[in-house]
Design a protein around this motif. Sequence first.
Motif, PDB file in Angstrom:
ATOM      1  N   SER A 190       0.837  -1.193   0.000  1.00 49.28           N
ATOM      2  CA  SER A 190       0.000   0.000   0.000  1.00 49.28           C
ATOM      3  C   SER A 190       0.882   1.257   0.000  1.00 49.28           C
ATOM      4  O   SER A 190       1.689   1.445  -0.903  1.00 49.28           O
ATOM      5  CB  SER A 190      -0.962  -0.047   1.193  1.00 49.28           C
ATOM      6  OG  SER A 190      -2.006   0.873   1.048  1.00 49.28           O
ATOM      7  N   GLY A 191       0.763   2.123   1.016  1.00 47.20           N
ATOM      8  CA  GLY A 191       1.603   3.309   1.061  1.00 47.20           C
ATOM      9  C   GLY A 191       3.080   2.972   1.135  1.00 47.20           C
ATOM     10  O   GLY A 191       3.931   3.730   0.660  1.00 47.20           O
ATOM     11  N   GLY A 192       3.413   1.821   1.733  1.00 44.13           N
ATOM     12  CA  GLY A 192       4.804   1.375   1.748  1.00 44.13           C
ATOM     13  C   GLY A 192       5.298   1.018   0.368  1.00 44.13           C
ATOM     14  O   GLY A 192       6.488   1.130   0.060  1.00 44.13           O
ATOM     15  N   GLY A 193       4.376   0.590  -0.518  1.00 40.57           N
ATOM     16  CA  GLY A 193       4.751   0.313  -1.904  1.00 40.57           C
ATOM     17  C   GLY A 193       5.127   1.578  -2.639  1.00 40.57           C
ATOM     18  O   GLY A 193       6.038   1.578  -3.481  1.00 40.57           O
ATOM     19  N   PRO A 223      -3.591  11.191   6.581  1.00 41.44           N
ATOM     20  CA  PRO A 223      -3.712  12.255   5.569  1.00 41.44           C
ATOM     21  C   PRO A 223      -2.390  12.716   4.961  1.00 41.44           C
ATOM     22  O   PRO A 223      -2.316  12.858   3.731  1.00 41.44           O
ATOM     23  CB  PRO A 223      -4.423  13.384   6.330  1.00 41.44           C
ATOM     24  CG  PRO A 223      -5.197  12.682   7.394  1.00 41.44           C
ATOM     25  CD  PRO A 223      -4.311  11.545   7.816  1.00 41.44           C
ATOM     26  N   PRO A 224      -1.316  12.947   5.757  1.00 44.01           N
ATOM     27  CA  PRO A 224      -0.083  13.397   5.095  1.00 44.01           C
ATOM     28  C   PRO A 224       0.530  12.356   4.170  1.00 44.01           C
ATOM     29  O   PRO A 224       1.110  12.708   3.139  1.00 44.01           O
ATOM     30  CB  PRO A 224       0.855  13.736   6.266  1.00 44.01           C
ATOM     31  CG  PRO A 224       0.279  13.052   7.455  1.00 44.01           C
ATOM     32  CD  PRO A 224      -1.192  12.980   7.222  1.00 44.01           C
ATOM     33  N   GLU A 225       0.378  11.063   4.505  1.00 46.29           N
ATOM     34  CA  GLU A 225       0.918  10.032   3.631  1.00 46.29           C
ATOM     35  C   GLU A 225       0.121   9.955   2.323  1.00 46.29           C
ATOM     36  O   GLU A 225       0.699   9.808   1.237  1.00 46.29           O
ATOM     37  CB  GLU A 225       0.923   8.683   4.351  1.00 46.29           C
ATOM     38  CG  GLU A 225       1.933   8.641   5.499  1.00 46.29           C
ATOM     39  CD  GLU A 225       1.936   7.318   6.247  1.00 46.29           C
ATOM     40  OE1 GLU A 225       1.270   6.370   5.788  1.00 46.29           O
ATOM     41  OE2 GLU A 225       2.599   7.238   7.290  1.00 46.29           O
ATOM     42  N   VAL A 226      -1.200  10.060   2.432  1.00 45.01           N
ATOM     43  CA  VAL A 226      -2.028  10.062   1.217  1.00 45.01           C
ATOM     44  C   VAL A 226      -1.752  11.318   0.393  1.00 45.01           C
ATOM     45  O   VAL A 226      -1.703  11.269  -0.845  1.00 45.01           O
ATOM     46  CB  VAL A 226      -3.522   9.968   1.580  1.00 45.01           C
ATOM     47  CG1 VAL A 226      -4.385  10.061   0.321  1.00 45.01           C
ATOM     48  CG2 VAL A 226      -3.816   8.675   2.321  1.00 45.01           C
ATOM     49  N   ARG A 227      -1.557  12.448   1.070  1.00 46.31           N
ATOM     50  CA  ARG A 227      -1.263  13.701   0.367  1.00 46.31           C
ATOM     51  C   ARG A 227       0.016  13.568  -0.446  1.00 46.31           C
ATOM     52  O   ARG A 227       0.092  14.057  -1.592  1.00 46.31           O
ATOM     53  CB  ARG A 227      -1.156  14.842   1.369  1.00 46.31           C
ATOM     54  CG  ARG A 227      -0.775  16.198   0.798  1.00 46.31           C
ATOM     55  CD  ARG A 227      -1.853  16.769  -0.097  1.00 46.31           C
ATOM     56  NE  ARG A 227      -3.062  17.150   0.644  1.00 46.31           N
ATOM     57  CZ  ARG A 227      -4.151  17.640   0.047  1.00 46.31           C
ATOM     58  NH1 ARG A 227      -4.181  17.787  -1.278  1.00 46.31           N
ATOM     59  NH2 ARG A 227      -5.220  17.957   0.755  1.00 46.31           N
TER      60      ARG A 227
END
Length: 277
Positions: free
Chosen positions: A94-97, A191-195
């Motif tokens: 996911s965000g780690g990818g 939110p900051p990671e998605v941003r």
Amino acid sequence: MRTERITGGDGANIVVYSFGAGPGIVILHGGGVQERDYHRLAKALADRFTVHLYNRRGRPDSAALTGTETIGTDIGDLAAVLDHTGARSVFGHSGGGFVALRAGLSLPLERIAVYDPGLSIMGRPRFAFLDELEEAVRAGDHVRAITIAGRAVTPDSPAAKLPSAVAALISRLFLRTPIGRRFEALMPTIPPEVRRIAEHDGPATDYAGITADVLLAAGARSPRYFTENCEAVAAAIPCGRAIVIPGASHNTANIAPKRFVEPFAAFFAGGQVLEAP
């Protein structure tokens, strides 16, 4: 499990957890979770590899968020872990990818595997929900925040089409579970990671500079955009390959059944990757 404390390039504290013996792999966890949620995966790989995990910022035993973090912050922390462990392979979920693939543009990685990577490729997926999510988290309205996030991640699922009151009730009940309480504690990190992912929207060719071998995997039961983005990026990378794992959903990486683990184990061992039946 072995535990070591190291220091990142900017002086931040990083705790590295290691399992097994053999060639090194670093696992980068997804958003809203922490390294402990990947211990099943680490143990499943530990008979063939040394698997290292650490918490990205804003989690327990990691540096607190300051609001100044960038993708460079994540890459710098990963670089410190790679330097300390000698590992040259990374698995990102996911965000780690997203972090793993961005790191592949600048760090000396040999193998990168990602599962349902959090990417934005030419506006896919849409991030129209992000402002509303940030507002809900700032207000401390975590029921609303998790309802927004859940609908955004799986927009075509039956759950995403439930009436607002029903969806909010389900979110409220989830937040009362042990997993939900851990997720709620990590809500400010989301939110900051998605941003950062949204800010790096662009063509798949943005990743064409990756020279490592790359395996991009998506779950057959995950939202379709994961498969579409994996295929697009794999086509743009010199040594990229995309696969779909039958029966797998977005959270299968945390459950780590054998049929899920084997394609990644084969990839990291340098063998032929066969899609699970």
